[in-house]
Design a protein around this motif. Structure first.
Motif, mmCIF file in Angstrom:
data_model
loop_
_atom_site.group_PDB
_atom_site.id
_atom_site.type_symbol
_atom_site.label_atom_id
_atom_site.label_comp_id
_atom_site.label_asym_id
_atom_site.label_seq_id
_atom_site.Cartn_x
_atom_site.Cartn_y
_atom_site.Cartn_z
ATOM 1 N N GLU A 19 31.480 72.046 0.152
ATOM 2 C CA GLU A 19 30.235 71.287 0.153
ATOM 3 C C GLU A 19 30.391 69.958 0.881
ATOM 4 O O GLU A 19 29.436 69.436 1.459
ATOM 5 N N ASP A 47 27.700 81.390 0.578
ATOM 6 C CA ASP A 47 26.635 80.911 -0.303
ATOM 7 C C ASP A 47 26.523 79.383 -0.265
ATOM 8 O O ASP A 47 25.422 78.832 -0.285
ATOM 9 N N VAL A 48 27.657 78.716 -0.219
ATOM 10 C CA VAL A 48 27.662 77.253 -0.160
ATOM 11 C C VAL A 48 26.984 76.770 1.122
ATOM 12 O O VAL A 48 26.176 75.838 1.109
ATOM 13 N N LYS A 86 23.243 77.286 0.939
ATOM 14 C CA LYS A 86 22.657 76.268 0.061
ATOM 15 C C LYS A 86 22.493 74.944 0.802
ATOM 16 O O LYS A 86 21.453 74.277 0.694
ATOM 17 N N ARG A 87 23.497 74.561 1.592
ATOM 18 C CA ARG A 87 23.418 73.309 2.345
ATOM 19 C C ARG A 87 22.347 73.384 3.426
ATOM 20 O O ARG A 87 21.626 72.413 3.670
ATOM 21 N N THR A 144 17.275 85.100 0.531
ATOM 22 C CA THR A 144 18.310 85.974 -0.025
ATOM 23 C C THR A 144 17.729 87.358 -0.246
ATOM 24 O O THR A 144 16.660 87.507 -0.856
ATOM 25 N N ARG A 157 19.612 75.211 3.321
ATOM 26 C CA ARG A 157 18.309 75.143 2.656
ATOM 27 C C ARG A 157 17.947 73.700 2.323
ATOM 28 O O ARG A 157 16.791 73.290 2.471
ATOM 29 N N PRO A 194 13.820 73.505 -1.165
ATOM 30 C CA PRO A 194 15.053 74.297 -1.127
ATOM 31 C C PRO A 194 15.193 75.294 -2.273
ATOM 32 O O PRO A 194 15.788 76.357 -2.091
ATOM 33 N N HIS A 195 14.647 74.972 -3.467
ATOM 34 C CA HIS A 195 14.773 75.886 -4.602
ATOM 35 C C HIS A 195 13.806 77.063 -4.492
ATOM 36 O O HIS A 195 13.948 78.060 -5.209
#
Length: 226
Positions: free
Chosen positions: A92, A194-195, A198-199, A216, A201, A208-209
């Motif tokens: 991250e 996945d990390v 997430k970054r 996905t 997004r 982002p949520h």
């Protein structure tokens, strides 16, 4: 000859590692604390940074964050910690890979070669510009804007976004994404993907949520929806 910056405070371990890397033909600069390592990078640069997580004074996490403020140079974290949290934290923060001590010289050299091979040539191939969903990616200039505002992406995030946008509307499997971005010889945890998603997004999605573009597909992988 690739230039490596080794930031490692264990003297005997650092000396042995420096020797092994030099035998493989790398130019190695070794520094024993975080602040000095960061200063060395700012003044002399490097093609790859090998960064111990546990350093006196300025820790490896802070060094990584400071390097990432101005550079996409590949970073491999060296850590005695093996908890998933520590691995994910390193990624991250912008590290490209990590290796957990104790490790063999052969494993580390394989990772160094793989990372350098993957990052040695982000090139200006293809049309150069991709634009969809408010995201504009210029491969020639290594630039991304989101809804008109410039967004800084580390190299791996940039490559991942470029691949997904090139295949907009298509589902790309996890294995395909990992092979194309990290290489078929990647040793690390699959959670790396996945990390990075997430970054991306957090930087490219309005919510982002509840992503509208970086989607996905459960059990399969991810796709970019324009």
């Amino acid at each position: 000859m690739s230039k490596l910056l080794l930031i490692e405070d264990e003297e005997s371990f650092g000396e042995a590692l420096e020797y092994q890397l030099q035998r493989e033909g790398y130019q190695v600069e070794r520094v024993m604390d975080g602040a000095a390592g960061l200063e060395k990078f700012k003044t002399d640069g490097a093609d790859l940074v090998l960064l111990d997580l546990m350093l006196p004074g300025m820790g490896g996490e802070e060094v990584c964050k400071e390097i990432r403020r101005s550079s996409n140079v590949p970073i491999i974290m060296l850590t005695a910690k093996d908890a998933e949290f520590d691995k994910v934290l390193g990624l991250e923060l912008g590290a490209d890979d990590y290796v957990t001590k104790p490790f063999s010289a052969r494993e580390l050299l394989a990772r160094v070669k793989a990372v350098l091979r993957r990052t040695s040539g982000i090139s200006a191939e293809g049309d150069g510009v991709l634009e969809a969903g408010g995201v504009r990616l210029d491969a020639d200039r290594f630039e991304v804007t989101v809804r008109g505002e410039h967004v800084h992406l580390p190299r791996k995030e940039f490559e991942l976004l470029e691949l997904l946008m090139e295949n907009a509307g298509r589902v790309l499997s996890r294995d395909t994404l990992i092979d194309r971005i990290w290489g078929s010889d990647y040793f690390g945890d699959s959670r790396t993907l996945d990390v990075h998603i997430k970054r991306l997004r957090a930087k490219c999605e309005e919510t982002p949520h509840e992503p509208a573009h970086l989607i996905t597909i459960r059990g399969l992988g991810y796709k970019f929806v324009p």
